[in-house]
Scaffold this motif. Structure first.
Motif, short mmCIF file in Angstrom:
data_model
loop_
_atom_site.label_atom_id
_atom_site.label_comp_id
_atom_site.label_asym_id
_atom_site.label_seq_id
_atom_site.Cartn_x
_atom_site.Cartn_y
_atom_site.Cartn_z
N ALA A 179 0.83 -1.20 0.00
CA ALA A 179 0.00 0.00 0.00
C ALA A 179 0.87 1.25 0.00
N GLN A 180 1.91 1.21 0.81
CA GLN A 180 2.84 2.34 0.91
C GLN A 180 3.47 2.65 -0.44
N ALA A 181 3.75 1.60 -1.24
CA ALA A 181 4.37 1.80 -2.54
C ALA A 181 3.33 2.07 -3.63
N GLY A 182 2.07 2.11 -3.24
CA GLY A 182 1.03 2.41 -4.21
C GLY A 182 0.63 1.24 -5.09
N VAL A 183 0.92 0.02 -4.63
CA VAL A 183 0.50 -1.15 -5.40
C VAL A 183 -0.93 -1.49 -4.98
N THR A 184 -1.86 -1.40 -5.93
CA THR A 184 -3.25 -1.65 -5.58
C THR A 184 -3.73 -3.01 -6.06
N PRO A 187 -0.32 -8.76 -9.00
CA PRO A 187 0.04 -9.13 -10.37
C PRO A 187 -0.42 -10.54 -10.73
N THR A 188 -0.86 -10.72 -11.98
CA THR A 188 -1.21 -12.06 -12.44
C THR A 188 -0.29 -12.51 -13.56
N THR A 189 0.48 -11.58 -14.12
CA THR A 189 1.46 -11.94 -15.14
C THR A 189 2.81 -11.40 -14.71
N PHE A 190 3.88 -11.92 -15.34
CA PHE A 190 5.21 -11.47 -14.94
C PHE A 190 5.46 -10.01 -15.29
N SER A 191 4.85 -9.50 -16.37
CA SER A 191 5.10 -8.08 -16.67
C SER A 191 4.44 -7.19 -15.61
N GLU A 192 3.27 -7.62 -15.13
CA GLU A 192 2.68 -6.85 -14.02
C GLU A 192 3.54 -6.98 -12.76
N PHE A 193 4.10 -8.17 -12.59
CA PHE A 193 4.97 -8.44 -11.44
C PHE A 193 6.17 -7.48 -11.47
N ASP A 194 6.76 -7.31 -12.67
CA ASP A 194 7.90 -6.40 -12.82
C ASP A 194 7.52 -4.98 -12.41
N GLU A 195 6.31 -4.58 -12.79
CA GLU A 195 5.88 -3.22 -12.44
C GLU A 195 5.79 -3.07 -10.92
N VAL A 196 5.26 -4.10 -10.27
CA VAL A 196 5.16 -4.07 -8.81
C VAL A 196 6.55 -3.93 -8.19
N ILE A 197 7.50 -4.72 -8.72
CA ILE A 197 8.87 -4.69 -8.18
C ILE A 197 9.46 -3.28 -8.33
N THR A 198 9.25 -2.69 -9.51
CA THR A 198 9.78 -1.35 -9.74
C THR A 198 9.13 -0.33 -8.79
N LYS A 199 7.83 -0.45 -8.62
CA LYS A 199 7.13 0.48 -7.72
C LYS A 199 7.68 0.38 -6.30
N LEU A 200 7.87 -0.87 -5.84
CA LEU A 200 8.38 -1.09 -4.48
C LEU A 200 9.77 -0.49 -4.34
N ASN A 202 11.12 1.88 -6.10
CA ASN A 202 11.04 3.34 -6.12
C ASN A 202 10.60 3.90 -4.77
N ALA A 203 9.79 3.12 -4.06
CA ALA A 203 9.32 3.58 -2.76
C ALA A 203 10.34 3.29 -1.66
N GLY A 204 11.52 2.80 -2.05
CA GLY A 204 12.57 2.54 -1.07
C GLY A 204 12.37 1.24 -0.30
N VAL A 205 11.60 0.33 -0.86
CA VAL A 205 11.34 -0.94 -0.18
C VAL A 205 12.03 -2.06 -0.96
N THR A 206 12.74 -2.94 -0.27
CA THR A 206 13.36 -4.06 -0.97
C THR A 206 12.25 -5.00 -1.44
N PRO A 207 12.20 -5.29 -2.75
CA PRO A 207 11.05 -6.06 -3.24
C PRO A 207 10.97 -7.49 -2.71
N ILE A 208 12.00 -8.30 -2.97
CA ILE A 208 11.88 -9.73 -2.68
C ILE A 208 13.01 -10.20 -1.78
N GLY A 209 12.69 -10.99 -0.77
CA GLY A 209 13.71 -11.61 0.05
C GLY A 209 13.92 -13.04 -0.41
N VAL A 210 15.17 -13.50 -0.36
CA VAL A 210 15.43 -14.89 -0.74
C VAL A 210 16.53 -15.44 0.16
#
Lengths: 454, 299
Positions: A179-184, A187-200, A202-210
């Motif tokens: 929510a903080q990164a504006g992801v509403t 994602p259901t496809t990988f291109s939408e997934f990429d957008e989410v990662i970029t948004k996160l 940009n908001a200063g949040v590390t997208p994925i932990g592994v």
């Protein structure tokens, strides 16, 4: 080491279980075995003297609430079956599977547990081949009740294990950070997934932990690309022949790296991914998610509990899952060769020692009853027996249970599927591809080499 | 003769059952392709050994073991001797200092390892630092911050640092014991002859400490070759096998992948390396020290 039972799960295999419409189950003999009614004592009914029987039951539920739950189930069974004593014991997962069970089975006789946890596919196959497991196909009703989830424990058409928990993996995420990164929208496809990662990002949040330090959590990303790059046929052929020369296994690695290389530095992962363990400590990938340092992680159903434990200030006993924790299935890759809607998953099952008394089958039947499975679900687990899903109270777990049923194809964790030797070589090569100097072609190469040593 | 048999029988029995037999069994299993389940059916000769000796991960593991052996001798030895010399002088709070250096050695390996695993990594650098990096920042050494356990090039140095912290106390206690057995007359005589503190230590104390140093070095070498627990807890041999040792390799590729035959081959190689080094060391370095204890009398 302290890796826990979920690592185990990571070991799972390639059962392609067509879960939709799997309720019909896998055949069996078609008649109900008269020796298997749960919780009735045939001896006392006929008035014959009761011969005392002691059953040993080994599982990996060392923590609460599972430890007490299984003990309670054992007590109930004892109460309903005169003369039967159930000795139920919990052991740390890796010790149980890698040391205790193999040694006990080799020793045989009284040393072997009557009922114990078995892993799927390549793992159970080794025990079946050594002649240690009882064929459970006669428990027709039980086998049918678990439906397609039982496929992974079916060896050469015979059922050797009855799964009691089963689910697919997906992306666990932090709703607040999204929510903080504006992801509403999720994602259901990988291109939408990429957008989410970029948004996160940009908001200063590390997208994925592994948890690349443990190998398998990183390898699961490759598995996801493999089931989306390889056809169902190619996957099942590879699983049965252990020949990985199908070019789709190279494509999987290339697609994975293309996806990762579009991001800068360690992204989409956190810093130092190859040195981060998966669980147990605050700086593990589970700990990072729990501490809101990362916003997503690809993991199986157990992750809810792992994250809950590491949330700052969590109580030691039965920590509740944080409210911000959400889940969504791994998005599809547009245009990929694999089946859309395919998912990775597996579970844990019970096996019975070949010389175990019949009472062990009764106990297994009781554990697999809708009643016990429903109560099992209420402890925060995803059950396998049809009807027991009513016990799931947690909305996220409900979502996973639905996702499991709705997946077009459920592929067992590849490392479990191919067995420990090929699985280990595969995971090491994937970690090297992701974080070292490995190439996409080296992954199937290492798998073929390992298969040659079997 | 009867007494000899009576007193040594239990020990011999235990030694055979728990030392000799496992060694022989491991050597036997190492020639089979066996997953630990069922009977031995596939004899493969030396295949496990050729596979092992050509595995680059095993090469890294052997290198790492020898890195720890050499670094321990070169770094821990001198530090331990210096601190022991210091603590052997009449100091205020000497007892307290002695206790403090010994504390890490008393801690259980797993606890100490877990503590380091929590202290060293930074969860999300540079925004969120781990306890150790935070402390470095606080004392103005923030530039030294590293991915202590995640960087393949420094992880072995980190492990070595932890081992030094853990075992230096043991080395110091050994040295102090050696020093306390030294007659004061010798140092007094040196002082009367005009030797300063440093000269006394160099020409009198150190030579007399020789047997203690050689025994400590022996224990340190064997411990370093068999290094397992600390590495297993702290890094599990990672990242990308950069901190694997022979023992972690054995568990990772033998036990965890259920290749008991292959794991036995690793055990045999580890055993042979340790045995050869131990025998050579005893033959050349410890010969004089052990003379009284092994031979029947002074010649």
């Amino acid at each position: 080491m302290a890796r826990n039972r979920k690592v185990a799960a990571a070991a799972s295999v390639a059962a392609m279980a067509l879960l939709v419409g799997a309720c019909a189950g896998n055949g069996g003999t078609g008649t109900t075995d008269p020796t298997t009614p749960a919780s009735t004592d045939t001896a006392s009914e006929t008035g014959a003297p009761v011969e005392p029987v002691t059953l040993t039951w080994w599982h990996n539920g060392t923590g609460e609430p599972l430890k007490s739950f299984w003990e309670g189930v054992a007590d109930e069974f004892e109460a309903a079956n005169e003369g039967v004593t159930v000795e139920v014991q919990a052991f740390q997962n890796e010790d149980l599977q890698r040391t205790l069970i193999p040694n006990a089975l080799n020793a045989g006789g009284d040393a072997a547990p009557d009922l114990f946890m078995v892993w799927a596919e390549g793992e159970i196959k080794a025990q079946v081949e050594a002649g240690f497991l009882k064929d459970l196909s006669g428990l027709t009703e039980v086998v049918e009740s678990v439906g397609g989830s039982g496929t992974g424990w079916n060896v050469d058409g015979k059922q050797y294990g009855i799964p009691y928990r089963y689910g697919i993996e997906g992306l666990w995420y932090n709703k607040d950070l999204f929510a903080q990164a504006g992801v509403t929208d999720l994602p259901t496809t990988f291109s939408e997934f990429d957008e989410v990662i970029t948004k996160l990002d940009n908001a200063g949040v590390t997208p994925i932990g592994v948890g690349g330090g443990d190998g398998w959590p990183a390898a699961h990303w490759w598995y996801q690309f493999a089931i989306k790059s390889c056809s169902a046929d190619a996957l099942s052929t590879a699983a049965s022949t252990l020949d990985f020369s199908d070019p789709c296994f190279v494509t999987a690695g290339e697609n994975l790296m293309n996806w990762i290389d579009q991001f800068e530095g360690d992204l989409p992962f956190q810093a130092n991914p190859s040195g981060t363990p998966a669980q147990s400590v605050p700086a593990s990938s589970a700990g990072l998610l729990a501490n809101s340092q990362t916003s997503m992680e690809l993991m199986g159903t157990w992750h809810r509990g792992e994250v809950a434990k590491l949330v700052p200030g969590a109580p030691a006993d039965n920590p509740p899952a944080p409210e911000w924790l959400g889940w969504f299935p791994v998005p599809d890759i547009e245009g990929a060769a694999g089946a859309p809607g395919a998912a990775l998953g597996s579970g844990d099952a019970w096996g019975v020692y070949v010389d175990a008394p019949d009472a062990a089958l009764d106990l297994l039947t009781y554990i697999s009853s809708v009643d016990v499975q429903t109560r099992f679900a209420a402890t925060g687990e995803i059950p396998t027996v049809a009807g027991a899903e009513a016990g799931i109270t947690d909305p996220v777990l409900k979502q996973i249970a639905d996702g499991t049923v709705n997946a077009s194809l459920v592929v067992t964790w590849l490392d479990t599927q191919y067995g420990p030797v090929v699985g280990k070589a595969m995971n090491d090569a994937i970690v090297n591809l992701l974080f070292g100097s490995g190439t996409a072609a080296q992954v199937p190469e290492a798998m073929n080499q390992a298969a040659a040593t079997l | 003769m009867l007494e000899v048999g009576f007193f040594s029988a239990p020990a011999l029995l235990i030694y055979c059952a728990f030392v000799l037999l496992p060694v022989v069994l491991a050597a036997f299993y190492s020639f089979w392709n066996w997953n630990g389940l069922g009977p031995l059916e596939r004899f493969i000769g030396f295949e496990n050994y050729t596979r092992l000796l050509s595995d680059p991960v095993f090469h890294t593991a052997v290198k790492n073991n020898f890195f720890i052996v050499i670094a321990s001798l070169v770094v821990q030895g001198p530090i331990a001797i210096l601190i022991a010399l210091l603590l052997n002088r009449r100091l205020r709070f000497r007892g307290l200092f002695r206790a403090l250096v010994f504390v890490p050695y008393v801690l259980a390996e797993v606890m100490a390892g877990l503590a380091w695993r929590i202290i060293l990594p930074s969860p999300n650098p540079p925004a969120v630092l781990g306890p150790f990096d935070t402390w470095l920042e606080a004392i103005g050494l923030g530039d030294l911050r590293q991915a202590w356990l995640a960087d393949q090039t420094i992880v072995m140095w980190t492990i070595f640092g932890i081992l030094t912290w853990k075992y230096i106390g043991f080395a110091i206690i050994l040295m102090l014991a050696g020093l306390s057995g030294m007659p004061e007359e010798l140092t007094e005589a040196a002082a009367i002859d005009g030797a300063g503190w440093w000269k006394t230590q160099w020409y009198v104390t150190l030579p007399l400490l020789g047997p203690t140093i050689r025994i400590w070095a022996f224990l340190s070498i064997i411990g370093s070759l068999q290094l397992f627990d600390m590495v297993w807890i702290v890094t599990g041999g990672g990242p990308l096998h950069a901190s694997s040792t022979m023992a972690t390799y054995m568990v990772e590729f033998g036990r965890n992948t259920q290749q008991i035959g292959f794991g036995s081959a690793v055990a045999v190689v580890l055993f042979i390396i340790s045995l050869v080094i131990a025998l050579v060391y005893q033959r050349f370095a410890l010969r004089r020290d052990l003379q009284g204890s092994i031979t029947s009398g002074v010649k």
